[in-house]
Design a protein around this motif. Structure first.
Motif, PDB file in Angstrom:
ATOM      1  N   VAL A   2     -27.328  11.758 -28.066  1.00  0.00           N
ATOM      2  CA  VAL A   2     -27.459  10.281 -28.472  1.00  0.00           C
ATOM      3  C   VAL A   2     -28.281  10.496 -29.975  1.00  0.00           C
ATOM      4  O   VAL A   2     -28.600  11.497 -30.183  1.00  0.00           O
ATOM      5  CB  VAL A   2     -28.604   9.490 -27.591  1.00  0.00           C
ATOM      6  N   GLU A   3     -28.184   9.340 -30.662  1.00  0.00           N
ATOM      7  CA  GLU A   3     -28.462   9.213 -31.986  1.00  0.00           C
ATOM      8  C   GLU A   3     -29.570   8.194 -32.113  1.00  0.00           C
ATOM      9  O   GLU A   3     -29.242   7.065 -31.404  1.00  0.00           O
ATOM     10  CB  GLU A   3     -27.655   9.163 -33.126  1.00  0.00           C
ATOM     11  N   VAL A   4     -30.732   8.167 -32.673  1.00  0.00           N
ATOM     12  CA  VAL A   4     -31.524   6.881 -32.790  1.00  0.00           C
ATOM     13  C   VAL A   4     -31.149   6.400 -34.205  1.00  0.00           C
ATOM     14  O   VAL A   4     -31.469   7.251 -35.220  1.00  0.00           O
ATOM     15  CB  VAL A   4     -32.976   7.244 -32.511  1.00  0.00           C
ATOM     16  N   VAL A   5     -30.877   5.303 -34.133  1.00  0.00           N
ATOM     17  CA  VAL A   5     -30.375   4.770 -35.579  1.00  0.00           C
ATOM     18  C   VAL A   5     -31.037   3.355 -35.932  1.00  0.00           C
ATOM     19  O   VAL A   5     -31.614   2.563 -35.171  1.00  0.00           O
ATOM     20  CB  VAL A   5     -28.847   4.362 -35.413  1.00  0.00           C
ATOM     21  N   LYS A   6     -31.436   3.336 -37.369  1.00  0.00           N
ATOM     22  CA  LYS A   6     -32.049   2.178 -37.598  1.00  0.00           C
ATOM     23  C   LYS A   6     -31.066   1.594 -38.651  1.00  0.00           C
ATOM     24  O   LYS A   6     -30.597   2.030 -39.521  1.00  0.00           O
ATOM     25  CB  LYS A   6     -33.331   2.675 -38.165  1.00  0.00           C
ATOM     26  N   THR A  14     -29.892   7.314 -39.612  1.00  0.00           N
ATOM     27  CA  THR A  14     -30.084   8.113 -38.425  1.00  0.00           C
ATOM     28  C   THR A  14     -31.414   8.827 -38.198  1.00  0.00           C
ATOM     29  O   THR A  14     -31.533   9.576 -39.186  1.00  0.00           O
ATOM     30  CB  THR A  14     -28.738   9.200 -38.029  1.00  0.00           C
ATOM     31  N   LEU A  15     -32.202   8.342 -37.306  1.00  0.00           N
ATOM     32  CA  LEU A  15     -33.544   8.998 -37.415  1.00  0.00           C
ATOM     33  C   LEU A  15     -33.522  10.176 -36.706  1.00  0.00           C
ATOM     34  O   LEU A  15     -34.328  11.084 -37.101  1.00  0.00           O
ATOM     35  CB  LEU A  15     -34.441   7.916 -36.708  1.00  0.00           C
ATOM     36  N   ALA A  16     -32.893  10.351 -35.706  1.00  0.00           N
ATOM     37  CA  ALA A  16     -32.814  11.905 -34.862  1.00  0.00           C
ATOM     38  C   ALA A  16     -31.836  11.664 -34.082  1.00  0.00           C
ATOM     39  O   ALA A  16     -30.920  10.886 -33.728  1.00  0.00           O
ATOM     40  CB  ALA A  16     -34.101  11.688 -33.978  1.00  0.00           C
ATOM     41  N   ARG A  17     -31.407  13.063 -33.448  1.00  0.00           N
ATOM     42  CA  ARG A  17     -30.485  13.298 -32.627  1.00  0.00           C
ATOM     43  C   ARG A  17     -30.948  14.075 -31.393  1.00  0.00           C
ATOM     44  O   ARG A  17     -31.769  14.963 -31.693  1.00  0.00           O
ATOM     45  CB  ARG A  17     -29.225  14.099 -33.080  1.00  0.00           C
ATOM     46  N   LEU A  18     -30.520  13.341 -30.255  1.00  0.00           N
ATOM     47  CA  LEU A  18     -31.264  14.060 -29.074  1.00  0.00           C
ATOM     48  C   LEU A  18     -30.196  14.708 -28.160  1.00  0.00           C
ATOM     49  O   LEU A  18     -29.226  13.954 -27.942  1.00  0.00           O
ATOM     50  CB  LEU A  18     -32.218  13.060 -28.452  1.00  0.00           C
ATOM     51  N   GLY A  19     -30.679  15.736 -27.620  1.00  0.00           N
ATOM     52  CA  GLY A  19     -29.584  16.567 -26.757  1.00  0.00           C
ATOM     53  C   GLY A  19     -30.079  16.510 -25.349  1.00  0.00           C
ATOM     54  O   GLY A  19     -30.925  15.854 -24.862  1.00  0.00           O
ATOM     55  N   HIS A  20     -29.555  17.315 -24.520  1.00  0.00           N
ATOM     56  CA  HIS A  20     -29.690  17.623 -22.889  1.00  0.00           C
ATOM     57  C   HIS A  20     -31.143  17.641 -22.987  1.00  0.00           C
ATOM     58  O   HIS A  20     -31.851  18.396 -23.406  1.00  0.00           O
ATOM     59  CB  HIS A  20     -28.875  18.701 -22.475  1.00  0.00           C
TER      60      HIS A  20
END
Ligand code: C2E
Ligand code: CA
Ligand code: CA
Length: 393
Positions: A2-6, A14-20
Protein backbone atom coordinates in the motif's frame (compact mmCIF):
# COMPACT_ATOMS: atom_id res chain seq x y z
CA UNK A 1 1.71 -3.27 -0.94
CA UNK A 2 0.00 0.00 0.00
CA UNK A 3 1.04 3.63 -0.46
CA UNK A 4 0.35 6.49 1.93
CA UNK A 5 -0.50 9.45 -0.29
CA UNK A 6 -1.04 13.11 0.57
CA UNK A 7 -2.74 15.63 -1.72
CA UNK A 8 -0.87 18.94 -1.83
CA UNK A 9 -1.14 22.12 -3.89
CA UNK A 10 1.50 20.59 -6.18
CA UNK A 11 -0.34 17.35 -6.72
CA UNK A 12 -0.26 14.02 -4.91
CA UNK A 13 2.84 13.09 -2.87
CA UNK A 14 3.66 9.55 -1.78
CA UNK A 15 4.82 9.53 1.83
CA UNK A 16 5.52 5.83 2.28
CA UNK A 17 5.14 2.39 0.76
CA UNK A 18 4.31 -0.42 3.12
CA UNK A 19 4.66 -4.12 2.49
CA UNK A 20 3.59 -7.41 4.02
CA UNK A 21 3.26 -7.45 7.82
CA UNK A 22 3.51 -3.71 8.34
CA UNK A 23 1.00 -1.59 10.20
CA UNK A 24 -0.64 1.48 8.77
CA UNK A 25 -3.14 3.69 10.56
CA UNK A 26 -4.81 7.04 10.62
CA UNK A 27 -3.51 9.53 13.14
CA UNK A 28 -7.07 10.81 13.26
CA UNK A 29 -7.81 7.74 15.39
CA UNK A 30 -5.69 9.29 18.14
CA UNK A 31 -6.48 13.00 17.88
CA UNK A 32 -9.79 13.13 15.97
CA UNK A 33 -8.28 15.71 13.58
CA UNK A 34 -9.45 15.65 9.93
CA UNK A 35 -7.88 12.94 7.78
CA UNK A 36 -4.88 14.35 5.85
CA UNK A 37 -3.53 11.34 3.94
CA UNK A 38 -4.99 8.43 2.05
CA UNK A 39 -3.90 4.80 1.88
CA UNK A 40 -4.03 3.26 -1.58
CA UNK A 41 -3.45 -0.42 -2.34
CA UNK A 42 -1.02 -0.60 -5.27
CA UNK A 43 -1.29 -4.37 -5.55
CA UNK A 44 -3.66 -7.05 -4.27
CA UNK A 45 -3.50 -6.67 -0.48
CA UNK A 46 -5.19 -8.37 2.44
CA UNK A 47 -5.79 -6.05 5.37
CA UNK A 48 -6.44 -7.03 8.96
CA UNK A 49 -8.40 -4.08 10.25
CA UNK A 50 -8.34 -2.84 13.83
CA UNK A 51 -11.21 -0.65 14.92
CA UNK A 52 -11.35 2.48 17.03
CA UNK A 53 -12.89 0.54 19.95
CA UNK A 54 -9.75 -1.60 20.26
CA UNK A 55 -7.40 1.37 19.99
CA UNK A 56 -9.37 3.50 22.46
CA UNK A 57 -9.40 0.72 25.03
CA UNK A 58 -5.66 0.10 24.64
CA UNK A 59 -4.83 3.75 25.23
CA UNK A 60 -7.25 4.10 28.11
CA UNK A 61 -5.80 1.07 29.87
CA UNK A 62 -2.18 1.95 29.14
CA UNK A 63 0.22 3.74 31.45
CA UNK A 64 -0.57 7.51 31.29
CA UNK A 65 3.02 8.08 30.09
CA UNK A 66 2.22 6.09 26.95
CA UNK A 67 -0.92 8.14 26.33
CA UNK A 68 1.20 11.30 26.70
CA UNK A 69 3.84 9.91 24.36
CA UNK A 70 1.21 9.16 21.71
CA UNK A 71 -0.10 12.68 22.06
CA UNK A 72 3.39 14.22 21.64
CA UNK A 73 4.26 11.97 18.69
CA UNK A 74 0.98 12.70 16.95
CA UNK A 75 1.58 16.44 17.28
CA UNK A 76 5.12 16.15 15.94
CA UNK A 77 4.06 13.98 13.03
CA UNK A 78 1.28 16.41 12.17
CA UNK A 79 3.74 19.33 12.06
CA UNK A 80 6.19 17.29 9.94
CA UNK A 81 3.34 16.35 7.63
CA UNK A 82 2.33 19.98 7.18
CA UNK A 83 5.75 20.57 5.60
CA UNK A 84 5.22 17.93 2.94
CA UNK A 85 4.82 19.53 -0.44
CA UNK A 86 6.08 22.88 0.85
CA UNK A 87 8.19 24.72 -1.76
CA UNK A 88 11.92 23.98 -1.53
CA UNK A 89 11.48 20.75 0.46
CA UNK A 90 12.41 17.49 -1.24
CA UNK A 91 10.45 14.45 -0.20
CA UNK A 92 11.86 10.94 -0.03
CA UNK A 93 9.51 8.00 0.15
CA UNK A 94 9.91 5.51 2.97
CA UNK A 95 10.10 2.08 1.36
CA UNK A 96 8.70 -1.09 2.98
CA UNK A 97 10.53 -1.73 6.25
CA UNK A 98 12.28 1.66 6.22
CA UNK A 99 10.04 3.86 8.29
CA UNK A 100 11.27 4.21 11.86
CA UNK A 101 7.74 4.06 13.21
CA UNK A 102 6.48 1.30 11.03
CA UNK A 103 9.39 -1.02 10.52
CA UNK A 104 9.50 -2.82 13.81
CA UNK A 105 8.93 -6.23 12.30
CA UNK A 106 10.07 -8.09 15.42
CA UNK A 107 7.01 -9.29 17.25
CA UNK A 108 4.70 -8.20 14.45
CA UNK A 109 3.29 -11.68 14.10
CA UNK A 110 2.48 -11.83 17.84
CA UNK A 111 0.84 -8.43 17.71
CA UNK A 112 -1.20 -9.49 14.71
CA UNK A 113 -2.31 -12.64 16.47
CA UNK A 114 -3.42 -10.71 19.54
CA UNK A 115 -5.25 -8.16 17.43
CA UNK A 116 -6.96 -10.91 15.45
CA UNK A 117 -8.00 -12.63 18.68
CA UNK A 118 -9.38 -9.33 20.00
CA UNK A 119 -11.41 -8.84 16.86
CA UNK A 120 -12.73 -12.40 17.09
CA UNK A 121 -13.75 -11.71 20.67
CA UNK A 122 -15.59 -8.48 19.81
CA UNK A 123 -17.30 -10.24 16.89
CA UNK A 124 -18.14 -13.16 19.20
CA UNK A 125 -19.96 -10.79 21.53
CA UNK A 126 -21.89 -9.27 18.63
CA UNK A 127 -22.77 -12.74 17.33
CA UNK A 128 -23.92 -14.23 20.64
CA UNK A 129 -21.13 -16.82 20.85
CA UNK A 130 -20.83 -16.44 24.63
CA UNK A 131 -22.98 -18.31 27.11
CA UNK A 132 -22.92 -19.16 30.78
CA UNK A 133 -22.71 -22.53 32.52
CA UNK A 134 -23.59 -23.14 36.14
CA UNK A 135 -21.72 -25.36 38.60
CA UNK A 136 -23.45 -26.48 41.80
CA UNK A 137 -22.16 -25.49 45.25
CA UNK A 138 -23.22 -27.97 47.94
CA UNK A 139 -23.53 -27.78 51.71
CA UNK A 140 -21.04 -30.31 53.09
CA UNK A 141 -23.04 -30.49 56.29
CA UNK A 142 -26.57 -31.09 54.95
CA UNK A 143 -25.58 -32.34 51.45
CA UNK A 144 -28.13 -29.91 50.09
CA UNK A 145 -27.63 -27.69 47.08
CA UNK A 146 -27.05 -24.09 48.16
CA UNK A 147 -26.15 -22.34 44.95
CA UNK A 148 -24.28 -22.24 41.66
CA UNK A 149 -21.23 -20.49 40.28
CA UNK A 150 -21.80 -18.87 36.87
CA UNK A 151 -18.90 -19.60 34.49
CA UNK A 152 -18.70 -17.95 31.11
CA UNK A 153 -18.07 -20.00 27.95
CA UNK A 154 -17.05 -19.01 24.43
CA UNK A 155 -17.71 -21.32 21.51
CA UNK A 156 -16.10 -19.91 18.37
CA UNK A 157 -17.02 -21.44 14.98
CA UNK A 158 -13.32 -21.97 14.04
CA UNK A 159 -11.46 -21.87 17.35
CA UNK A 160 -13.93 -24.20 19.10
CA UNK A 161 -14.34 -23.85 22.88
CA UNK A 162 -11.93 -21.18 24.12
CA UNK A 163 -10.97 -21.33 27.80
CA UNK A 164 -12.01 -18.34 29.92
CA UNK A 165 -8.46 -18.33 31.27
CA UNK A 166 -7.37 -17.39 27.75
CA UNK A 167 -10.05 -14.89 26.73
CA UNK A 168 -10.88 -13.13 30.02
CA UNK A 169 -7.46 -11.41 30.27
CA UNK A 170 -7.81 -10.28 26.64
CA UNK A 171 -11.37 -9.03 27.21
CA UNK A 172 -10.16 -7.17 30.30
CA UNK A 173 -7.95 -5.04 28.05
CA UNK A 174 -10.91 -4.05 25.95
CA UNK A 175 -14.10 -2.15 26.49
CA UNK A 176 -15.68 -5.52 25.61
CA UNK A 177 -15.30 -6.72 29.19
CA UNK A 178 -18.06 -4.34 30.26
CA UNK A 179 -20.47 -5.88 27.75
CA UNK A 180 -19.39 -9.39 28.68
CA UNK A 181 -19.90 -8.72 32.40
CA UNK A 182 -23.34 -7.23 31.74
CA UNK A 183 -24.29 -10.34 29.79
CA UNK A 184 -23.05 -12.64 32.56
CA UNK A 185 -24.87 -10.64 35.26
CA UNK A 186 -28.11 -10.65 33.24
CA UNK A 187 -27.90 -14.41 32.66
CA UNK A 188 -27.08 -15.04 36.32
CA UNK A 189 -30.12 -13.04 37.41
CA UNK A 190 -32.50 -14.82 35.00
CA UNK A 191 -31.08 -18.11 36.22
CA UNK A 192 -31.70 -17.12 39.87
CA UNK A 193 -35.37 -16.62 39.06
CA UNK A 194 -35.63 -19.94 37.16
CA UNK A 195 -33.62 -21.88 39.73
CA UNK A 196 -35.73 -20.69 42.65
CA UNK A 197 -38.91 -21.45 40.73
CA UNK A 198 -37.59 -24.99 40.08
CA UNK A 199 -36.60 -25.25 43.75
CA UNK A 200 -40.06 -24.11 44.80
CA UNK A 201 -41.75 -26.63 42.48
CA UNK A 202 -39.50 -29.49 43.62
CA UNK A 203 -39.85 -28.55 47.25
CA UNK A 204 -43.58 -28.11 47.45
CA UNK A 205 -44.09 -30.90 49.97
CA UNK A 206 -41.28 -30.03 52.36
CA UNK A 207 -41.18 -27.53 55.18
CA UNK A 208 -37.71 -26.10 54.88
CA UNK A 209 -36.16 -25.52 51.51
CA UNK A 210 -33.45 -22.84 51.44
CA UNK A 211 -33.31 -20.62 48.36
CA UNK A 212 -30.58 -20.92 45.73
CA UNK A 213 -27.99 -18.23 45.16
CA UNK A 214 -25.75 -17.64 42.15
CA UNK A 215 -22.26 -16.20 42.27
CA UNK A 216 -20.53 -14.68 39.27
CA UNK A 217 -16.86 -13.82 38.75
CA UNK A 218 -16.31 -10.12 38.56
CA UNK A 219 -13.52 -9.21 36.18
CA UNK A 220 -10.53 -7.79 37.99
CA UNK A 221 -10.51 -4.55 36.01
CA UNK A 222 -14.11 -3.79 36.91
CA UNK A 223 -13.24 -3.36 40.56
CA UNK A 224 -11.33 -0.20 39.87
CA UNK A 225 -14.28 1.22 37.96
CA UNK A 226 -17.41 2.36 39.80
CA UNK A 227 -19.65 1.72 36.75
CA UNK A 228 -20.04 -1.88 37.86
CA UNK A 229 -22.40 -0.69 40.62
CA UNK A 230 -24.73 1.04 38.17
CA UNK A 231 -24.55 -2.02 35.88
CA UNK A 232 -25.62 -4.30 38.71
CA UNK A 233 -28.34 -1.88 39.84
CA UNK A 234 -29.69 -1.67 36.30
CA UNK A 235 -29.70 -5.47 36.00
CA UNK A 236 -31.40 -5.87 39.38
CA UNK A 237 -34.18 -3.50 38.42
CA UNK A 238 -34.67 -5.27 35.07
CA UNK A 239 -35.04 -8.67 36.80
CA UNK A 240 -37.28 -9.03 39.81
CA UNK A 241 -34.77 -10.94 41.88
CA UNK A 242 -33.84 -10.65 45.54
CA UNK A 243 -30.30 -9.13 45.52
CA UNK A 244 -29.40 -11.39 48.45
CA UNK A 245 -29.49 -14.31 45.99
CA UNK A 246 -26.65 -12.78 43.98
CA UNK A 247 -23.00 -13.03 45.02
CA UNK A 248 -19.77 -11.81 43.48
CA UNK A 249 -16.48 -13.67 43.36
CA UNK A 250 -13.36 -11.51 43.37
CA UNK A 251 -9.74 -12.48 43.67
CA UNK A 252 -7.05 -11.14 45.90
CA UNK A 253 -5.05 -9.46 43.13
CA UNK A 254 -7.62 -6.77 42.73
CA UNK A 255 -7.76 -6.08 46.42
CA UNK A 256 -4.03 -5.65 46.51
CA UNK A 257 -3.79 -3.57 43.35
CA UNK A 258 -6.36 -0.92 44.17
CA UNK A 259 -7.53 -1.84 47.64
CA UNK A 260 -9.35 1.37 48.54
CA UNK A 261 -11.47 1.54 45.43
CA UNK A 262 -12.20 -2.21 45.45
CA UNK A 263 -13.19 -2.14 49.11
CA UNK A 264 -15.51 0.83 48.46
CA UNK A 265 -17.21 -1.00 45.55
CA UNK A 266 -17.58 -4.27 47.45
CA UNK A 267 -18.95 -2.48 50.52
CA UNK A 268 -21.47 -0.73 48.29
CA UNK A 269 -22.57 -4.10 46.85
CA UNK A 270 -22.92 -5.54 50.34
CA UNK A 271 -25.29 -2.73 51.35
CA UNK A 272 -27.59 -4.16 48.66
CA UNK A 273 -27.39 -7.59 50.31
CA UNK A 274 -25.03 -8.98 47.65
CA UNK A 275 -22.53 -11.37 49.24
CA UNK A 276 -18.82 -11.29 48.41
CA UNK A 277 -16.59 -14.36 47.94
CA UNK A 278 -12.81 -14.14 47.96
CA UNK A 279 -11.83 -16.50 45.12
CA UNK A 280 -8.68 -18.64 44.86
CA UNK A 281 -8.00 -17.98 48.53
CA UNK A 282 -4.50 -19.02 49.55
CA UNK A 283 -2.83 -18.35 46.21
CA UNK A 284 -2.19 -14.65 46.90
CA UNK A 285 -0.82 -12.70 49.78
CA UNK A 286 -3.62 -13.04 52.31
CA UNK A 287 -2.64 -12.07 55.79
CA UNK A 288 -4.91 -12.43 58.76
CA UNK A 289 -5.15 -8.73 59.58
CA UNK A 290 -5.85 -7.95 55.95
CA UNK A 291 -8.59 -10.61 55.76
CA UNK A 292 -10.40 -9.25 58.77
CA UNK A 293 -10.50 -5.77 57.19
CA UNK A 294 -11.96 -6.85 53.86
CA UNK A 295 -15.68 -6.73 53.04
CA UNK A 296 -15.74 -10.48 52.40
CA UNK A 297 -18.40 -13.00 53.49
CA UNK A 298 -17.00 -16.26 52.15
CA UNK A 299 -13.51 -17.60 51.46
CA UNK A 300 -13.26 -19.79 48.40
CA UNK A 301 -10.25 -21.97 49.04
CA UNK A 302 -8.22 -22.72 45.93
CA UNK A 303 -8.38 -26.28 44.61
CA UNK A 304 -4.63 -26.76 45.04
CA UNK A 305 -5.23 -27.01 48.81
CA UNK A 306 -7.98 -29.60 48.35
CA UNK A 307 -5.70 -31.60 46.07
CA UNK A 308 -2.74 -31.45 48.44
CA UNK A 309 -4.82 -32.23 51.52
CA UNK A 310 -5.18 -35.96 50.83
CA UNK A 311 -1.45 -36.28 50.06
CA UNK A 312 0.24 -34.93 53.15
CA UNK A 313 -0.57 -34.44 56.81
CA UNK A 314 0.93 -30.96 56.64
CA UNK A 315 -1.43 -29.87 53.83
CA UNK A 316 -4.34 -31.35 55.75
CA UNK A 317 -3.35 -29.27 58.79
CA UNK A 318 -3.20 -26.12 56.62
CA UNK A 319 -6.67 -26.77 55.22
CA UNK A 320 -8.10 -27.46 58.70
CA UNK A 321 -6.52 -24.22 59.95
CA UNK A 322 -8.06 -22.21 57.11
CA UNK A 323 -11.51 -23.59 58.01
CA UNK A 324 -10.97 -22.84 61.72
CA UNK A 325 -9.68 -19.34 60.99
CA UNK A 326 -12.63 -18.56 58.71
CA UNK A 327 -15.04 -19.73 61.42
CA UNK A 328 -13.26 -17.55 63.98
CA UNK A 329 -13.59 -14.55 61.66
CA UNK A 330 -17.28 -15.31 61.10
CA UNK A 331 -16.79 -16.21 57.42
CA UNK A 332 -17.96 -19.29 55.54
CA UNK A 333 -15.67 -21.45 53.41
CA UNK A 334 -16.27 -22.98 49.98
CA UNK A 335 -13.68 -25.62 49.08
CA UNK A 336 -13.12 -25.72 45.32
CA UNK A 337 -12.11 -28.61 43.08
CA UNK A 338 -13.50 -31.49 45.17
CA UNK A 339 -13.08 -34.46 42.86
CA UNK A 340 -13.22 -37.46 45.18
CA UNK A 341 -15.57 -38.58 47.99
CA UNK A 342 -12.73 -38.82 50.54
CA UNK A 343 -11.95 -35.14 49.99
CA UNK A 344 -15.58 -34.23 50.68
CA UNK A 345 -15.56 -36.38 53.85
CA UNK A 346 -12.32 -34.88 55.12
CA UNK A 347 -13.59 -31.33 54.58
CA UNK A 348 -16.87 -32.12 56.32
CA UNK A 349 -14.91 -33.40 59.34
CA UNK A 350 -12.93 -30.15 59.38
CA UNK A 351 -16.16 -28.17 59.63
CA UNK A 352 -15.78 -26.65 56.18
CA UNK A 353 -19.22 -25.37 55.19
CA UNK A 354 -19.51 -25.72 51.41
CA UNK A 355 -17.96 -27.62 48.51
CA UNK A 356 -17.80 -27.43 44.74
CA UNK A 357 -16.19 -29.73 42.19
CA UNK A 358 -16.56 -32.60 39.74
CA UNK A 359 -17.39 -34.96 42.63
CA UNK A 360 -20.76 -33.21 42.88
CA UNK A 361 -21.13 -31.97 39.30
CA UNK A 362 -19.21 -30.24 36.52
CA UNK A 363 -20.41 -26.87 35.18
CA UNK A 364 -23.55 -27.42 33.06
CA UNK A 365 -26.00 -25.60 30.81
CA UNK A 366 -28.82 -23.73 32.56
CA UNK A 367 -31.46 -26.28 31.54
CA UNK A 368 -29.39 -29.17 32.96
CA UNK A 369 -28.84 -27.16 36.13
CA UNK A 370 -32.62 -26.87 36.53
CA UNK A 371 -32.89 -30.67 36.27
CA UNK A 372 -30.07 -30.99 38.77
CA UNK A 373 -32.13 -28.91 41.23
CA UNK A 374 -34.98 -31.41 40.94
CA UNK A 375 -32.62 -34.36 41.37
CA UNK A 376 -31.08 -33.09 44.62
CA UNK A 377 -34.04 -31.40 46.27
CA UNK A 378 -35.49 -33.26 49.27
CA UNK A 379 -38.59 -35.17 48.23
CA UNK A 380 -40.32 -35.43 51.59
CA UNK A 381 -40.46 -33.68 54.91
CA UNK A 382 -37.72 -35.73 56.59
CA UNK A 383 -34.91 -33.22 56.97
CA UNK A 384 -31.90 -35.48 56.49
CA UNK A 385 -32.94 -37.64 53.56
CA UNK A 386 -31.99 -36.27 50.22
CA UNK A 387 -31.71 -37.84 46.84
CA UNK A 388 -28.21 -36.99 45.72
CA UNK A 389 -26.68 -37.53 42.32
CA UNK A 390 -27.16 -40.75 40.45
CA UNK A 391 -24.41 -42.77 42.12
CA UNK A 392 -25.82 -41.83 45.51
CA UNK A 393 -22.71 -40.01 46.77
P1 C2E B 1 -12.42 -20.03 38.95
O1 C2E B 1 -13.29 -18.87 39.26
O2 C2E B 1 -11.51 -20.52 40.03
O3 C2E B 1 -13.41 -21.16 38.44
C1 C2E B 1 -13.30 -22.51 38.77
C2 C2E B 1 -12.71 -23.30 37.64
O4 C2E B 1 -12.46 -24.63 38.08
C3 C2E B 1 -13.66 -23.43 36.45
O5 C2E B 1 -12.85 -23.46 35.28
C4 C2E B 1 -14.30 -24.80 36.69
O6 C2E B 1 -14.80 -25.38 35.51
C5 C2E B 1 -13.11 -25.56 37.23
N1 C2E B 1 -13.52 -26.69 38.08
C6 C2E B 1 -14.69 -26.89 38.72
N2 C2E B 1 -14.68 -28.03 39.42
C7 C2E B 1 -13.44 -28.57 39.23
C8 C2E B 1 -12.80 -29.78 39.72
O7 C2E B 1 -13.37 -30.57 40.49
N3 C2E B 1 -11.53 -30.00 39.31
C9 C2E B 1 -10.88 -29.15 38.47
N4 C2E B 1 -9.64 -29.46 38.10
N5 C2E B 1 -11.45 -28.00 38.00
C10 C2E B 1 -12.71 -27.72 38.39
P2 C2E B 1 -13.17 -22.54 34.06
O8 C2E B 1 -14.65 -22.48 33.84
O9 C2E B 1 -12.30 -23.00 32.95
O10 C2E B 1 -12.74 -21.11 34.55
C11 C2E B 1 -11.39 -20.83 34.77
C12 C2E B 1 -11.25 -19.44 35.33
O11 C2E B 1 -11.69 -18.46 34.37
C13 C2E B 1 -12.11 -19.17 36.55
O12 C2E B 1 -11.50 -19.69 37.67
C14 C2E B 1 -12.19 -17.66 36.54
O13 C2E B 1 -10.99 -17.10 37.06
C15 C2E B 1 -12.26 -17.37 35.05
N6 C2E B 1 -13.69 -17.25 34.70
C16 C2E B 1 -14.58 -18.22 34.40
N7 C2E B 1 -15.79 -17.68 34.16
C17 C2E B 1 -15.66 -16.34 34.33
C18 C2E B 1 -16.57 -15.23 34.22
O14 C2E B 1 -17.77 -15.39 33.97
N8 C2E B 1 -16.06 -13.98 34.45
C19 C2E B 1 -14.75 -13.78 34.78
N9 C2E B 1 -14.34 -12.53 34.99
N10 C2E B 1 -13.87 -14.80 34.91
C20 C2E B 1 -14.32 -16.06 34.68
CA1 CA C 1 -14.64 -18.28 40.75
CA1 CA D 1 -11.31 -20.28 42.13
Amino acid sequence: MVEVVKQTSQGSVTLARLGHGEIVGEMALFDNAPRSATVVAVEKTTLLSIDRLQIDAKIRNADPTIALLIDTLTNRLRSMQSLVGAPGLTQSVAEPGESALLSARAGTEDVRQILRFERQLIAGLENDQFFVEFQPIMSLETHDLVGFEALVRWRHPDLGNVSPQRFIPVAENLEAVVHLDREIIARSLSFIAEANQARHDACAKTRDCPPIHVSFNLSTVRLSDGSVISDIDAALSAHTVNPAMLKVEVNEQVLIRDAQQAIAILSELRTRGIGVLLDDFGTGYSSLSYLARLPIDILKVDRSFVKAMTRSQQSKTIMASICAMARALGKDVVAEGIERPEQAEMLTDMGCSYGQGYHFAAPMAAKDALEFIHSVTPVDAEPDRFILNQNGT
